[in-house]
Design an enzyme around this catalytic site. Structure first.
Site, mmCIF file in Angstrom:
data_model
loop_
_atom_site.group_PDB
_atom_site.id
_atom_site.type_symbol
_atom_site.label_atom_id
_atom_site.label_comp_id
_atom_site.label_asym_id
_atom_site.label_seq_id
_atom_site.Cartn_x
_atom_site.Cartn_y
_atom_site.Cartn_z
ATOM 1 C CG ASP A 285 21.550 54.827 12.113
ATOM 2 O OD1 ASP A 285 22.221 55.738 12.642
ATOM 3 O OD2 ASP A 285 21.097 53.860 12.747
ATOM 4 C CD GLN B 224 20.948 50.555 19.097
ATOM 5 O OE1 GLN B 224 20.565 51.711 18.929
ATOM 6 N NE2 GLN B 224 22.229 50.249 19.159
ATOM 7 C CE LYS C 49 22.054 55.111 18.872
ATOM 8 N NZ LYS C 49 21.885 53.911 18.049
#
Ligand code: NDP
Length: 301
Positions: A119, A96, A52
């Site tokens: 997200d 994460q 990422k």
């Protein structure tokens, strides 16, 4: 029949290139910045975080990785997320997953300000998606799958989509997204009876269950679109999906490879989400979690 390959790697590269051009042309004095909250030493997570960060750098998005020891307590982690919410240099925040056992992801994720929720995992964004509201930040993996389907010109209206998996990060938001695009959606899970009878009815079959090579040729209708979200290790420790690719490729109409299918699309969509929420915050004149309506941030309301 040999299935047509849905090449996520190439499409993701194209999307990132276009995004880089847009970011480069932006007149803002600050660059979009994504904060990645990472806890513990999970080796797969470390690879994902590295990918990422690298992808963000490629398109001109700043990426600040906050690494916490796996002994961090819930309150301390929540406070760190609050600090990121209030930091006007940060536009997107992700945590994460998986988190260590003692930390409940549902608690931590909900601390993220919905306007910085890159997200799309907060209740607010999941709810907006469920209500088919355009303002929703859509979870990256479902958004990437939709992008792959649309890019290929695959008709969605009226199609029967069968999704194996009901997680909050893939199965559920994908079901909502496909419903919003007029698919007839069936969601299957570990308690589903006669799974293969369902999957054989699918025009679009999405496997997101984390079971290596579970979906076989006789689970798939001839010509169906098969999307493989799974990322597993096979008996030789080789990366593989939830679909037995070599078996299914001769019966499906379209198929995504693993790696090189859904994975790169997920990363590209995370960057796209970060860019979109950056623009929204710029438009509102603040990147503080108050959304420009409070007294807590640098901007003069
Ligand atoms: P979860 O473990 O959270 O969810 C798995 C889902 O699959 C659950 O709903 C579970 O049912 C269901 N399931 C498990 N086994 C079976 C079975 N034998 N038959 C039917 N349903 C089953 O996983 P995630 O959603 O987080 O991820 C799924 C897979 O996708 C994993 O391999 C993960 O690594 C991968 N992944 C890949 C991404 C990418 O970018 N390519 C992004 C995110 C995930 P129940 O709810 O009943 O337990």
């Amino acid at each position: 029949m040999t299935a047509k390959f849905l090449d996520g790697k190439t499409l993701a590269a194209k999307i990132k290139k276009e995004l880089a051009q847009k970011i480069d042309a932006d007149d803002g004095e600050d660059m979009p910045v994504l904060a990645v909250v990472s806890v513990g030493e999970d080796s797969a997570s470390q690879v994902y975080v590295r990918n990422k960060r690298k992808a963000a750098a490629e398109v001109g998005i700043g990426c600040e990785v906050l690494n916490f020891s796996d002994s961090i307590g819930e309150n301390a982690l929540r406070s760190s997320v609050h600090e990121l919410n209030d930091n006007h240099h940060i536009h997107g925040i992700i945590v994460q997953l998986p988190l260590p056992r003692h930390l409940n992801p549902d608690v931590i994720l909900q601390e993220i300000s919905p306007i910085k929720d890159a997200d799309g995992f907060t209740v607010k964004n999941a709810g907006l998606l469920a209500k088919n509201e355009a303002a929703a930040v859509v979870a990256a993996t479902p958004k990437g799958i939709l992008c792959l389907l649309e890019n290929e010109g695959i008709e969605l209206a009226g199609k029967h989509a069968v999704i194996i998996g009901r997680s909050n990060i893939v199965g559920r938001p994908l079901a909502m997204l496909l419903l919003n695009h007029h698919c007839t959606v069936t969601i299957a899970h570990s308690k589903t009876k006669n799974l293969q009878d369902l999957t054989r009815q699918a025009d679009i079959l999405i496997a997101a269950c984390g079971q290596a090579k579970m979906v076989k040729k006789d689970w798939v209708k001839s010509g169906a679109v098969v999307i493989d979200v799974g990322m597993n290790r096979d008996e030789n420790d080789k990366l593989c999906g939830d679909v037995d690719f070599d078996d299914v490729k001769d019966v499906a109409g379209y198929i995504t490879p693993v790696p090189g299918g859904v994975g790169p699309m997920t990363v590209a969509m995370l960057l796209e989400n970060t860019w979109e929420i950056y623009l929204q915050q710029k438009e509102k004149g603040t990147s503080c979690s108050c959304g420009g309506h409070g007294h807590c941030c640098w901007h003069h309301h």
